[in-house]
Design an enzyme around this catalytic site. Structure first.
Site: not given
Ligand code: ZN
Length: 191
Positions: A107, A149-150
């Site tokens: 990330c 993830h987003e």
């Molecule tokens: Zn991230």
């Protein structure tokens, strides 16, 4: 314009993004700046929270990654993933289709920290694009992982929340240090 990517410890990363109800010039500019910022950092995805804007918009681009393939289906037919990149998703929602699979993840708000995270292999996505049109597609592989993830970021959820207890323990010192650095920088800036 390349924007600053905020790091773990910044409170906006824990905020739920407001739904975008109108594609204003400000939203278009934010999308352009987020794409520039993601490309400059060689990321495959970036959520608005990561540039300190708590709204429901994320950008993606998986073209740079050749060893972790992505798939895309439009109207039940395979589509060329690259031709749809970069991908801006506004108010995205998804439904898991495939089984969860574990895979490596990082990330941009957690530099140098990587862990295996379980995500659905395939998802059905509904979102708006910058033209205000509704996009519906099925995707798999890296793109599906990036979108999930987003999507988490847009709800204030971070990948450390989905790490195994063992991974989190392994990274605990780095996480504590990163959070302390972020808090110290915020405090210094507030003076
Ligand atoms: Zn991230």
């Amino acid at each position: 314009m390349v924007l600053e990517i905020i790091k773990y410890g910044h409170p906006v990363l824990r905020e739920r993004g407001a739904r975008i109800t109108a594609i204003t010039p400000e939203i278009r500019q934010l999308a352009a700046d987020m794409l520039e910022t993601m490309h400059a950092s060689k990321g495959v995805g970036l959520a608005a929270q990561q540039v300190a804007r708590a709204v429901q918009m994320a950008v993606h681009d998986v073209r740079g990654v050749k060893d972790r393939p992505s798939t895309m289906e439009l109207d039940g037919r395979p589509a060329d993933v690259d031709s749809l990149m970069p991908l801006v998703l506004i108010n995205p929602e998804f439904t898991p289709v495939g089984e969860p699979v574990s895979g490596p993840e990082g990330c941009l708000s957690f530099p140098e920290i990587f862990a295996d995270i379980s995500r659905s292999q395939t998802i059905d996505v509904v979102a708006q694009n910058l033209a205000g049109e509704t996009l519906r597609f099925r995707c798999g592989g890296l793109l599906a992982r990036a979108i999930q993830h987003e999507h988490d970021h847009l709800r204030g959820i971070l990948f450390i929340d989905r790490m195994s207890r063992a991974s989190k323990l392994e990274h605990q010192d780095e996480l504590d240090l990163l959070r302390a650095e972020t808090k110290a920088a915020l405090k210094a800036r507030a003076r």
